[in-house]
Scaffold this active site. Structure first.
Site, mmCIF file in Angstrom:
data_model
loop_
_atom_site.group_PDB
_atom_site.id
_atom_site.type_symbol
_atom_site.label_atom_id
_atom_site.label_comp_id
_atom_site.label_asym_id
_atom_site.label_seq_id
_atom_site.Cartn_x
_atom_site.Cartn_y
_atom_site.Cartn_z
ATOM 1 N N GLY A 252 60.768 22.343 58.092
ATOM 2 C CA GLY A 252 60.650 20.984 58.527
ATOM 3 C C GLY A 252 61.895 20.205 58.559
ATOM 4 C CG ASP B 18 52.870 20.335 56.279
ATOM 5 O OD1 ASP B 18 54.213 20.183 56.554
ATOM 6 O OD2 ASP B 18 52.372 21.348 55.985
ATOM 7 C CG ASP C 230 55.274 25.365 54.388
ATOM 8 O OD1 ASP C 230 54.159 24.959 54.555
ATOM 9 O OD2 ASP C 230 56.210 24.575 54.376
HETATM 10 C C1 DX5 Z 1 55.138 20.834 51.475
HETATM 11 C C2 DX5 Z 1 55.149 20.842 53.333
HETATM 12 C C3 DX5 Z 1 56.547 20.934 53.421
HETATM 13 C C4 DX5 Z 1 56.725 21.232 54.806
HETATM 14 C C5 DX5 Z 1 58.068 21.640 55.263
HETATM 15 O O1 DX5 Z 1 53.751 20.322 51.462
HETATM 16 O O2 DX5 Z 1 54.184 21.960 53.660
HETATM 17 O O3 DX5 Z 1 56.809 22.221 53.040
HETATM 18 O O4 DX5 Z 1 55.938 22.193 55.560
HETATM 19 O O5 DX5 Z 1 58.835 20.802 54.737
HETATM 20 P P1 DX5 Z 1 60.832 21.265 54.570
HETATM 21 O O6 DX5 Z 1 61.008 22.208 55.234
HETATM 22 O O7 DX5 Z 1 61.035 20.066 54.582
HETATM 23 O O8 DX5 Z 1 60.460 21.647 53.098
#
Ligand code: DX5
Length: 221
Positions: free
Chosen positions: A198, A36, A176
């Protein structure tokens, strides 16, 4: 039937042990790793530059994808590819000339993805599908991990699915944000086949392989 792909975001990882964390993800059987990338301008948060990715690159065999949450991604495209990312995902909202940017990613020898923020319609990719290898539907507003899944995005996931359905080449539909045990099935039913996870994965560091398999099972059910 496409086998669901589990793609951990390393955003919640322990940045003092990134190599180890990526190796344990590899051993847990994930499909790719998502970096990210945040510039503090397109999104308020900031993460890492290409040198961090390059330092981890030799330590894992997995494919790397770069999720560029940055203004004007054109400026640094080649750096992400030379750092070891074979899939580069740009935000439609950050590209003045999305068609040209996607072509530039291909010219660098990488696959190209387009990310759509919650407010951006699926139609934003309708005229560049020949240059797209992956559509990333954001199910949170980008910038931070650990946010709640936006179920309202499931209609858009279905719209993207119907847009890419008849394309001659495979286009992955990745989601995502807030993806975990309680949300992966809904996004899969709506049409997602690749799941960026994540916090829902990193909270199970002690049993990563089981959780990866569990999430895949939920996506298939
Ligand atoms: C947002 C990020 C998050 C990350 C995943 O900018 O892109 O979405 O990848 O995070 P979780 O799975 O904790 O939402």
């Amino acid at each position: 039937v496409v086998r669901p792909r589990i793609v951990p975001s390393v955003l919640p990882a322990d940045f003092s042990r990134l190599g180890e964390e990526c190796r344990s993800l590899e051993h847990a059987g994930v499909d790719r790793i998502q970096w990210d990338i945040m510039d503090g301008s397109f999104v308020p948060n900031m993460t890492m530059g290409p040198d961090v990715i390059a330092s981890v690159r030799p330590q894992v065999g997995l494919e790397f994808e770069a999720h560029l949450m940055v203004q004007d991604p054109d400026r640094m495209l080649s750096h992400w590819v030379s750092a070891g990312c074979s899939l580069v995902i740009v935000h439609a909202e950050a590209c003045t000339h999305l068609h040209r940017t996607l072509a530039a990613v291909h010219e660098l020898g990488a696959r190209a993805g387009v990310a759509l923020n919650p407010a951006t319609p699926a139609s934003a990719v309708a005229h560049v599908l020949d240059l797209v290898d992956l559509v990333l539907v954001m199910t949170v507003n980008p910038g931070f991990g650990g946010q709640d899944y936006l179920a309202s995005m499931e209609r858009k996931i279905a719209e993207v699915r119907s847009l890419i359905q008849d394309q001659p080449h495979e286009i992955e539909l990745e989601v995502d944000g807030g993806i975990g045990r309680n949300t992966i099935n809904g996004s899969a039913r709506a049409g997602a086949t690749t799941f960026c996870v994540g916090s829902a994965l990193f909270r199970h560091r002690d049993r990563l392989a089981d959780e990866v398999a569990h999430l895949r099972g939920l996506a298939e059910s």
